[in-house]
Design a protein around this motif. Structure first.
Motif, PDB file in Angstrom:
ATOM      1  N   ALA A  64       1.043  -1.643   0.470  1.00 35.71           N
ATOM      2  CA  ALA A  64       0.100   0.169   0.571  1.00 35.71           C
ATOM      3  C   ALA A  64       0.980   1.509  -0.104  1.00 35.71           C
ATOM      4  O   ALA A  64       1.653   1.286   1.089  1.00 35.71           O
ATOM      5  CB  ALA A  64      -0.960   0.270   1.091  1.00 35.71           C
ATOM      6  N   VAL A  65       0.174   1.898  -0.919  1.00 38.77           N
ATOM      7  CA  VAL A  65       1.565   3.585  -1.044  1.00 38.77           C
ATOM      8  C   VAL A  65       0.504   4.412  -0.756  1.00 38.77           C
ATOM      9  O   VAL A  65      -0.108   4.811  -1.456  1.00 38.77           O
ATOM     10  CB  VAL A  65       2.044   3.091  -2.612  1.00 38.77           C
ATOM     11  CG1 VAL A  65       3.149   4.939  -2.639  1.00 38.77           C
ATOM     12  CG2 VAL A  65       3.061   2.019  -2.827  1.00 38.77           C
ATOM     13  N   SER A  66       0.998   5.567   0.217  1.00 37.40           N
ATOM     14  CA  SER A  66       0.291   6.808   0.362  1.00 37.40           C
ATOM     15  C   SER A  66       1.416   7.880  -0.164  1.00 37.40           C
ATOM     16  O   SER A  66       2.351   7.708   0.245  1.00 37.40           O
ATOM     17  CB  SER A  66      -0.571   6.525   1.317  1.00 37.40           C
ATOM     18  OG  SER A  66       0.266   6.635   2.215  1.00 37.40           O
ATOM     19  N   ARG A  67       1.087   8.983   0.056  1.00 35.41           N
ATOM     20  CA  ARG A  67       1.919  10.352  -0.608  1.00 35.41           C
ATOM     21  C   ARG A  67       1.606  11.403   0.293  1.00 35.41           C
ATOM     22  O   ARG A  67       0.202  11.492  -0.391  1.00 35.41           O
ATOM     23  CB  ARG A  67       1.840  10.257  -2.105  1.00 35.41           C
ATOM     24  CG  ARG A  67       2.631  11.684  -2.600  1.00 35.41           C
ATOM     25  CD  ARG A  67       3.771  11.410  -3.787  1.00 35.41           C
ATOM     26  NE  ARG A  67       2.486  11.541  -4.573  1.00 35.41           N
ATOM     27  CZ  ARG A  67       1.811  12.974  -4.958  1.00 35.41           C
ATOM     28  NH1 ARG A  67       2.882  13.769  -5.073  1.00 35.41           N
ATOM     29  NH2 ARG A  67       0.735  13.612  -5.503  1.00 35.41           N
ATOM     30  N   ARG A  68       2.124  12.302   0.617  1.00 34.68           N
ATOM     31  CA  ARG A  68       1.451  13.503   0.688  1.00 34.68           C
ATOM     32  C   ARG A  68       2.369  14.469   0.536  1.00 34.68           C
ATOM     33  O   ARG A  68       3.457  14.047   1.306  1.00 34.68           O
ATOM     34  CB  ARG A  68       1.092  14.010   2.062  1.00 34.68           C
ATOM     35  CG  ARG A  68       0.536  15.134   2.585  1.00 34.68           C
ATOM     36  CD  ARG A  68      -0.246  14.974   3.595  1.00 34.68           C
ATOM     37  NE  ARG A  68      -1.271  14.872   3.589  1.00 34.68           N
ATOM     38  CZ  ARG A  68      -2.693  15.181   4.658  1.00 34.68           C
ATOM     39  NH1 ARG A  68      -1.814  16.080   4.700  1.00 34.68           N
ATOM     40  NH2 ARG A  68      -3.814  14.846   4.146  1.00 34.68           N
ATOM     41  N   GLY A  69       2.756  14.963  -0.733  1.00 29.82           N
ATOM     42  CA  GLY A  69       3.508  16.246  -0.946  1.00 29.82           C
ATOM     43  C   GLY A  69       4.334  15.357  -1.474  1.00 29.82           C
ATOM     44  O   GLY A  69       4.674  13.921  -1.890  1.00 29.82           O
ATOM     45  N   HIS A  70       6.110  15.404  -0.745  1.00 27.83           N
ATOM     46  CA  HIS A  70       7.312  14.912  -0.880  1.00 27.83           C
ATOM     47  C   HIS A  70       7.520  13.397  -0.649  1.00 27.83           C
ATOM     48  O   HIS A  70       8.426  13.077  -0.568  1.00 27.83           O
ATOM     49  CB  HIS A  70       8.173  15.634  -1.349  1.00 27.83           C
ATOM     50  CG  HIS A  70       8.183  16.736  -1.783  1.00 27.83           C
ATOM     51  ND1 HIS A  70       7.693  18.043  -1.585  1.00 27.83           N
ATOM     52  CD2 HIS A  70       8.997  16.933  -3.386  1.00 27.83           C
ATOM     53  CE1 HIS A  70       7.980  18.693  -2.326  1.00 27.83           C
ATOM     54  NE2 HIS A  70       8.395  18.324  -3.608  1.00 27.83           N
ATOM     55  N   GLN A  71       6.641  13.379   0.955  1.00 26.27           N
ATOM     56  CA  GLN A  71       6.488  11.944   1.489  1.00 26.27           C
ATOM     57  C   GLN A  71       5.638  10.792   1.398  1.00 26.27           C
ATOM     58  O   GLN A  71       4.225  11.044   0.719  1.00 26.27           O
ATOM     59  CB  GLN A  71       6.035  12.566   2.750  1.00 26.27           C
ATOM     60  CG  GLN A  71       6.078  13.653   3.740  1.00 26.27           C
ATOM     61  CD  GLN A  71       8.078  12.960   3.742  1.00 26.27           C
ATOM     62  OE1 GLN A  71       8.438  12.278   4.310  1.00 26.27           O
ATOM     63  NE2 GLN A  71       9.125  14.445   4.148  1.00 26.27           N
ATOM     64  N   PHE A  72       6.331   9.605   0.771  1.00 25.72           N
ATOM     65  CA  PHE A  72       5.188   8.897   0.486  1.00 25.72           C
ATOM     66  C   PHE A  72       5.843   7.999   1.786  1.00 25.72           C
ATOM     67  O   PHE A  72       6.299   8.200   3.053  1.00 25.72           O
ATOM     68  CB  PHE A  72       6.354   7.685  -0.065  1.00 25.72           C
ATOM     69  CG  PHE A  72       6.285   8.527  -1.713  1.00 25.72           C
ATOM     70  CD1 PHE A  72       5.556   7.947  -3.034  1.00 25.72           C
ATOM     71  CD2 PHE A  72       7.134   9.522  -1.622  1.00 25.72           C
ATOM     72  CE1 PHE A  72       5.462   9.286  -3.819  1.00 25.72           C
ATOM     73  CE2 PHE A  72       7.057  10.519  -2.955  1.00 25.72           C
ATOM     74  CZ  PHE A  72       6.421   9.548  -3.961  1.00 25.72           C
ATOM     75  N   ARG A  73       5.183   6.996   2.123  1.00 28.30           N
ATOM     76  CA  ARG A  73       4.278   5.774   2.755  1.00 28.30           C
ATOM     77  C   ARG A  73       3.946   4.503   2.700  1.00 28.30           C
ATOM     78  O   ARG A  73       3.125   4.711   1.751  1.00 28.30           O
ATOM     79  CB  ARG A  73       3.128   5.748   4.045  1.00 28.30           C
ATOM     80  CG  ARG A  73       3.096   5.550   5.022  1.00 28.30           C
ATOM     81  CD  ARG A  73       1.718   6.071   5.697  1.00 28.30           C
ATOM     82  NE  ARG A  73       1.429   4.798   6.917  1.00 28.30           N
ATOM     83  CZ  ARG A  73       1.183   3.740   7.047  1.00 28.30           C
ATOM     84  NH1 ARG A  73       0.521   3.228   5.631  1.00 28.30           N
ATOM     85  NH2 ARG A  73       0.985   2.703   8.183  1.00 28.30           N
ATOM     86  N   VAL A  74       5.655   3.656   2.625  1.00 25.98           N
ATOM     87  CA  VAL A  74       4.612   2.104   1.999  1.00 25.98           C
ATOM     88  C   VAL A  74       4.261   1.277   3.274  1.00 25.98           C
ATOM     89  O   VAL A  74       4.744   1.179   4.414  1.00 25.98           O
ATOM     90  CB  VAL A  74       5.993   1.803   1.396  1.00 25.98           C
ATOM     91  CG1 VAL A  74       5.390   0.461   0.828  1.00 25.98           C
ATOM     92  CG2 VAL A  74       6.358   3.467  -0.159  1.00 25.98           C
ATOM     93  N   GLU A  75       3.523   0.717   2.924  1.00 28.98           N
ATOM     94  CA  GLU A  75       3.331  -0.489   3.908  1.00 28.98           C
ATOM     95  C   GLU A  75       2.810  -1.821   3.129  1.00 28.98           C
ATOM     96  O   GLU A  75       2.251  -1.922   2.231  1.00 28.98           O
ATOM     97  CB  GLU A  75       1.876  -0.668   4.640  1.00 28.98           C
ATOM     98  CG  GLU A  75       1.555  -2.002   5.926  1.00 28.98           C
ATOM     99  CD  GLU A  75       0.441  -0.858   6.405  1.00 28.98           C
ATOM    100  OE1 GLU A  75      -0.628  -2.168   7.455  1.00 28.98           O
ATOM    101  OE2 GLU A  75      -0.021  -0.041   5.732  1.00 28.98           O
ATOM    102  N   GLY A  76       3.758  -2.855   3.356  1.00 28.13           N
ATOM    103  CA  GLY A  76       4.447  -4.260   3.448  1.00 28.13           C
ATOM    104  C   GLY A  76       5.135  -4.949   3.632  1.00 28.13           C
ATOM    105  O   GLY A  76       5.598  -4.714   5.240  1.00 28.13           O
ATOM    106  N   SER A  77       5.016  -6.225   3.064  1.00 26.02           N
ATOM    107  CA  SER A  77       5.869  -6.680   3.934  1.00 26.02           C
ATOM    108  C   SER A  77       7.497  -6.435   3.426  1.00 26.02           C
ATOM    109  O   SER A  77       7.053  -5.186   2.592  1.00 26.02           O
ATOM    110  CB  SER A  77       6.338  -8.487   3.307  1.00 26.02           C
ATOM    111  OG  SER A  77       6.600  -8.390   1.290  1.00 26.02           O
TER     112      SER A  77
END
Length: 92
Positions: free
Chosen positions: A44-57
């Motif tokens: 799962a990838v989310s983004r706010r501006g230049h910040q990315f958050r990636v969730e998974g193994s």
């Protein structure tokens, strides 16, 4: 036979050093390119501006960040938008 426990999910954060235009070229319209990376790597990838958050193994989350970095560099060099087809071809 017992089912194997699914790999523990991990959340990784990544701050891109890129302009808004470069980010737009990489993420695609309505973040379609990020959705394709999610599908390919089961993250799962989310983004706010230049910040990315990636969730998974752990392995897949790190791979997703590597893909994003790869396409950010490509967008910088070519100054053109990355397409969903480009993302799909990367995984072939």
């Amino acid at each position: 036979m017992a089912k194997r426990a699914s790999a523990a999910k991990k959340v990784l954060r990544f701050a891109a050093d890129a302009s808004n235009a470069e980010l737009a070229n990489v993420t695609g319209a309505l973040d379609a390119n990020l959705r394709q990376i999610e599908t390919e790597l089961d993250v799962a990838v989310s983004r706010r501006g230049h910040q990315f958050r990636v969730e998974g193994s752990s392995e897949n989350a790190q791979a997703a960040i590597a893909v994003i970095e790869f396409f950010l560099e490509r967008a910088r060099k070519t100054q053109r938008a990355i397409s969903v087809d480009d993302i799909q071809l990367y995984f072939v």
